[in-house]
Design an enzyme around this catalytic site. Structure first.
Site, PDB file in Angstrom:
ATOM      1  CB  ILE A 347      -0.475   0.512   1.232  1.00  9.53           C
ATOM      2  CG1 ILE A 347      -1.861   0.789   1.860  1.00  9.53           C
ATOM      3  CG2 ILE A 347      -0.383   0.148   2.602  1.00  9.53           C
ATOM      4  CD1 ILE A 347      -2.742   0.944   2.278  1.00  9.53           C
ATOM      5  CB  CYS A 348       1.357   4.171   0.819  1.00 12.83           C
ATOM      6  SG  CYS A 348       1.381   6.271   1.064  1.00 12.83           S
ATOM      7  CB  ALA A 349       6.011   4.772  -0.580  1.00  8.99           C
ATOM      8  CG  PHE A 369       0.922   8.120  -1.271  1.00  9.30           C
ATOM      9  CD1 PHE A 369      -0.517   8.618  -0.856  1.00  9.30           C
ATOM     10  CD2 PHE A 369       1.594   9.655  -1.818  1.00  9.30           C
ATOM     11  CE1 PHE A 369       0.058   9.651  -0.636  1.00  9.30           C
ATOM     12  CE2 PHE A 369       1.894  10.162  -1.104  1.00  9.30           C
ATOM     13  CZ  PHE A 369       0.758  10.681  -0.339  1.00  9.30           C
TER      14      PHE A 369
END
Length: 428
Positions: A347-349, A369
């Protein structure tokens, strides 16, 4: 530009949904808006970790000086707090050492028996009552409004909400409201882990004003409609098979995003998965991204690498993702997982900074992200909050972390189980 406008619109709608019960009284917001405020987040054995982390993280993003303090009696483990679902946190200090200090906000996370343990801390009770008498802002979420604040007599004549199961514990002087977040005078209350970000944002608005709150909410990518069913975009549908109880590895590093890590750990353990938190650093204690929240891993990655996992899933946070990417043992585990057609995710970065550079998104649809999505070779699915492609699952940001965890539960345990947990969290 269109994406930025859409994000701004979502923030406004999310804010409206989170605060629809009562208008905010902005007596606490300073004119400048950027002055650092002191915030106390007390924790105790049995505290709900998502609520503690989200409250601290969101307020820290606003610029507040957040102190996480244990209300537990002193013990041999020092400042380690045994939170709910086997999560071990390390507090900044003790409530008993903070008596007499001034705070702009005192915010109580819930969880049981965490709320009871907070209630029974006489120093905390004295601090919160004195703070309230001086007109200070205070709040509570989940069980804490009923079990702690109402018990102390601090919700008399006020509208308040809490976890639905505890509504009947409100004393006769409280006006119960079934809403995700309720603000009445100098008190903010909320319902559960699934409303924790909304609770944090409501506190930010009280302390700093709406403009600051919207500035904090934007990069979180909060849901446009709170309480709605979670969704995921799925390609190349594949059944995720486990021979027994799902074995899940969640690696953590200094700089990992605490809301993302704790949502994965909390939600998957609620579902019945055996979740191993493994440190990729040189010690078990991890300092996370925003609050400098201290988390104790279950074991070192070297030990975890000897085990077999049905799923390996990484939280984001740029420093943490960069550490993951440079940890050969973890990258080798991920490659072996992918080659074996076993589930893995990020998830995200982490999709952009771990999976992409190591070829683990090749031929796959994924999201990340949004400010980092340009790093993905295939950006065609980046607008989705959660994307599943065969044995890969990815997501976008802290504001999508619960949806991400619930989608994993659905793939491992089925839709009914995931919906049941979503309702338990007050996410749906």
């Amino acid at each position: 530009m269109a994406a930025a406008a859409a994000s701004s619109s979502l923030v406004r709608r999310a804010a409206a949904a989170a605060t629809r019960c009562l208008p905010f009284a902005r007596a606490f917001a300073s004119g400048g808006g950027d002055k650092a405020k002191r915030v106390l987040v007390p924790v105790a054995a049995g505290t709900e970790p998502i609520e503690a982390a989200a409250t601290a993280d969101v307020l820290n993003r606003a610029g507040a000086r957040v102190t996480v303090a244990t209300a537990d009696p002193p013990k041999d483990e020092g400042l380690i707090v045994e939170a709910a679902y086997g999560v071990k946190l390390v507090a900044d200090g003790r409530v008993t050492d903070l008596e007499g200090e001034a705070f702009d906000l005192i915010a109580l996370p819930g969880g049981m028996p965490g709320s009871t343990n907070l209630r029974d801390c006489k120093v905390l009770e004295k601090m919160v009552k004195k703070h309230a008498e001086n007109g200070g802002l205070y709040g509570a979420i989940c069980a804490a409004p009923a079990v702690t604040l109402a018990y102390w007599g601090m919700l008399k004549g006020l509208k308040a909400t809490c976890y639905p199961f505890f509504m009947e514990k409100f004393t006769a002087e409280v006006i119960p409201v079934n809403s995700r977040v309720v603000v009445d005078r100098n008190v903010v209350t909320s319902q559960g882990p699934g409303t924790a970000i909304e609770f944090g944002l409501a506190l930010v608005e009280q302390l700093y004003g709406r403009e600051k709150m919207e500035g904090v909410a934007g990069p979180l990518y909060v849901r446009p409609q709170h309480g709605a069913e979670y969704t995921m975009e799925e390609h190349n549908s594949l059944e995720w098979k486990c021979s027994g109880t799902p074995q899940v590895l969640v690696p953590v590093a200094n700089g990992s995003e605490e809301m993302e890590a704790l949502n994965l750990i909390d939600v998957l353990r609620r579902a019945g998965a055996n979740v191993i938190i493994a440190s990729v650093e040189d010690k078990l204690q991890i300092v996370t991204r925003r609050h400098k929240f201290n988390l104790i891993a279950d074991m070192m990655l070297d030990e975890a690498a000897k085990m077999q996992f049905d799923l390996i899933v990484m939280p984001g946070g740029l420093p943490g993702a960069q550490k993951f990417s440079s940890t050969k043992k973890l990258v080798d585990l991920l490659k072996k997982q992918a080659e074996s057609n076993k589930p893995y995710g990020a998830i995200c970065a982490s999709p952009a900074h771990v999976l992409e550079p190591h070829g683990l998104l090749k031929g796959k649809k994924a999201t990340a992200f949004p400010p980092m999505s340009h790093l993905l070779t295939d950006q065609s699915a980046c607008e989705h909050r959660v994307v599943v492609d065969g044995n890969l699952i990815t997501s976008r940001a802290p504001g999508t972390a619960t949806e991400f965890a619930l989608a994993i539960v659905e793939k491992l345990f089925g839709r009914d189980k995931a919906v049941s947990i979503a309702k338990e969290l007050i996410f749906m």
